[in-house]
Scaffold this motif. Structure first.
Motif, mmCIF file in Angstrom:
data_model
loop_
_atom_site.group_PDB
_atom_site.id
_atom_site.type_symbol
_atom_site.label_atom_id
_atom_site.label_comp_id
_atom_site.label_asym_id
_atom_site.label_seq_id
_atom_site.Cartn_x
_atom_site.Cartn_y
_atom_site.Cartn_z
ATOM 1 N N LEU A 193 0.836 -1.209 0.000
ATOM 2 C CA LEU A 193 0.000 0.000 0.000
ATOM 3 C C LEU A 193 0.870 1.257 0.000
ATOM 4 C CD1 LEU A 193 -2.899 -0.946 2.473
ATOM 5 C CD2 LEU A 193 -3.153 -0.294 0.062
ATOM 6 N N ALA A 194 1.912 1.247 0.823
ATOM 7 C CA ALA A 194 2.812 2.407 0.852
ATOM 8 C C ALA A 194 3.466 2.594 -0.515
ATOM 9 C CB ALA A 194 3.882 2.216 1.941
ATOM 10 N N ALA A 197 1.215 4.174 -2.897
ATOM 11 C CA ALA A 197 1.033 5.590 -2.571
ATOM 12 C C ALA A 197 2.304 6.394 -2.867
ATOM 13 C CB ALA A 197 0.638 5.743 -1.112
ATOM 14 N N GLY A 198 3.315 5.758 -3.468
ATOM 15 C CA GLY A 198 4.516 6.501 -3.880
ATOM 16 C C GLY A 198 5.592 6.597 -2.822
ATOM 17 N N ALA A 199 5.505 5.799 -1.754
ATOM 18 C CA ALA A 199 6.449 5.937 -0.645
ATOM 19 C C ALA A 199 7.878 5.565 -1.038
ATOM 20 C CB ALA A 199 6.018 5.070 0.536
ATOM 21 N N PHE A 200 8.045 4.753 -2.067
ATOM 22 C CA PHE A 200 9.393 4.290 -2.400
ATOM 23 C C PHE A 200 9.872 4.803 -3.754
ATOM 24 C CE2 PHE A 200 7.254 1.203 0.343
ATOM 25 C CZ PHE A 200 8.052 1.353 1.467
ATOM 26 N N HIS B 186 12.288 8.684 5.913
ATOM 27 C CA HIS B 186 11.695 7.864 4.876
ATOM 28 C C HIS B 186 10.777 6.796 5.451
ATOM 29 C CE1 HIS B 186 11.316 5.116 1.503
ATOM 30 N NE2 HIS B 186 11.559 6.169 0.738
ATOM 31 N N ARG B 189 7.618 8.329 6.715
ATOM 32 C CA ARG B 189 6.709 8.707 5.632
ATOM 33 C C ARG B 189 6.011 7.484 5.045
ATOM 34 N NH1 ARG B 189 7.726 9.446 0.134
ATOM 35 N NH2 ARG B 189 6.099 10.692 -0.910
ATOM 36 N N ALA B 190 6.777 6.408 4.855
ATOM 37 C CA ALA B 190 6.185 5.185 4.296
ATOM 38 C C ALA B 190 5.086 4.646 5.221
ATOM 39 C CB ALA B 190 7.260 4.134 4.061
ATOM 40 N N LEU B 193 2.046 6.954 5.058
ATOM 41 C CA LEU B 193 1.301 6.764 3.806
ATOM 42 C C LEU B 193 0.496 5.459 3.857
ATOM 43 C CD1 LEU B 193 3.858 7.923 1.063
ATOM 44 C CD2 LEU B 193 1.585 8.894 1.482
ATOM 45 N N ALA B 194 1.127 4.401 4.364
ATOM 46 C CA ALA B 194 0.412 3.124 4.483
ATOM 47 C C ALA B 194 -0.786 3.280 5.421
ATOM 48 C CB ALA B 194 1.350 2.031 4.994
ATOM 49 N N ALA B 197 -3.598 4.926 3.791
ATOM 50 C CA ALA B 197 -4.238 4.028 2.825
ATOM 51 C C ALA B 197 -4.996 2.896 3.522
ATOM 52 C CB ALA B 197 -3.189 3.465 1.876
#
Lengths: 208, 208
Positions: A193-194, A197-200, B186, B189-190, B193-194, B197
């Motif tokens: 999911l991350a 959502a563009g996390a990586f 990072h 943020r991940a 974001l997860a 979602a």
């Protein structure tokens, strides 16, 4: 612990006596480590368990560090590949299930090798190389997902794999909590999911 | 290692001689552990460094396990709270920055205590309790985010905190990689974001 490396055991004759002895000895190292841990690991016990003359074990592997170095080398010298389930989340979950099974087996060679890495420089070096190789092999999970259009091409594979796999090890090895049967799927889903959502994403444009 | 627990050191007289000696001794344990690691930790070295009579150290703490048990107790007996930065991602990043700083200090008591937990049952127990307490204190990060409307009320705080904090420890402690200065932000943020979602929602309705 000696600083001199043990003489490298000859190992390029699959099926030969040398290769058979190595297999017996390393199987015995795994069994001793799993049952007794690093503190119980001795060359004499390994030789007895393997049914190999102790002089042979001392000559070829020299000490516990030599056994561990060779065990890590043999462990990494396989054709392991991550499963291809057809989806990013499925691949990550399969990887986590494999890892959880290896860590919770009784006895667990994987858990014993991690513990040994806090006792022996050779084990720490061997484990670092093994993880590095395993994470490199897992990058195909990300490239497959990119090819399927599940992820943008500029995905940071290593950070995505770290996010997906770290929670399980953290919980079992550092927090020393009992295994959570739902965690392999859950951590895979959270990382997927991350990622969606563009996390990586690595380029600044995608990283907003 | 003795299986009998050491007599609990008296410690309810802040500012008194008993309390002063405990502070000196535990400071010395931290310093010895950080500089020499578990293998170098002895009651004699601790007594000498603390400037406390060795008979006192032996009587009150008995052995290395007793020192470690008391060190973990003292470490957890503080008023530490996670920072309140005003956002979920900010709070998680601040937590990761603190953790990374503690793990990469030279010498690092945190890293030494983790390593000790693979050597001593007392250290393993102490560390487990300390982590448990720290993660419980961090749940306020999630409840604040819920109050701000950043997260649904049915968010699994523990799994979210695990996802946010595990990558950093995995990379430093298990993979033994050099610290990645970007990872604290990072990983925060991940995880955020997860969470947005729905990765950490607990009810089946939100878990689709």
């Amino acid at each position: 612990m000696t600083s001199e490396p043990p003489s490298p055991p000859p190992r390029r004759r699959p099926g030969g006596r040398t290769s058979r002895i190595r297999t017996q000895v390393l199987d015995a190292v795994r069994a001793e480590l799993g049952e007794r841990g690093y503190d119980g690991l001795t060359l004499d016990a390994v030789a007895a368990r393997a049914g190999v003359h102790r002089a042979t074990v001392y000559r070829r592997w020299r000490d516990v560090g030599g056994l561990l170095t060779d065990l890590f080398e043999a462990t990494g010298d396989d054709d392991w590949q991550p499963q291809d389930t057809g989806s990013l989340q499925g691949d990550l979950a399969a990887l986590n299930h494999e890892n959880q099974a290896a860590m919770t087996a009784r006895p667990s060679t994987a858990a014993a090798l991690i513990a040994a890495s806090f006792r022996s420089e050779e084990a720490a070096r061997g484990l670092r190389r093994l993880w590095e190789d395993r994470y490199a092999r897992c990058e195909v999970i990300v490239s497959r997902a990119v090819r399927r259009g599940e992820l943008p091409p500029n995905t940071d594979a290593r950070r995505l794999l770290l996010a997906a796999t770290a929670p399980l090890y953290h919980q079992l090895v550092l927090l020393r909590m009992p295994p959570d049967p739902g965690l392999p799927e859950h951590a895979a889903r959270a990382a997927a999911l991350a990622a969606s959502a563009g996390a990586f994403a690595t380029s600044p444009a995608d990283d907003a």
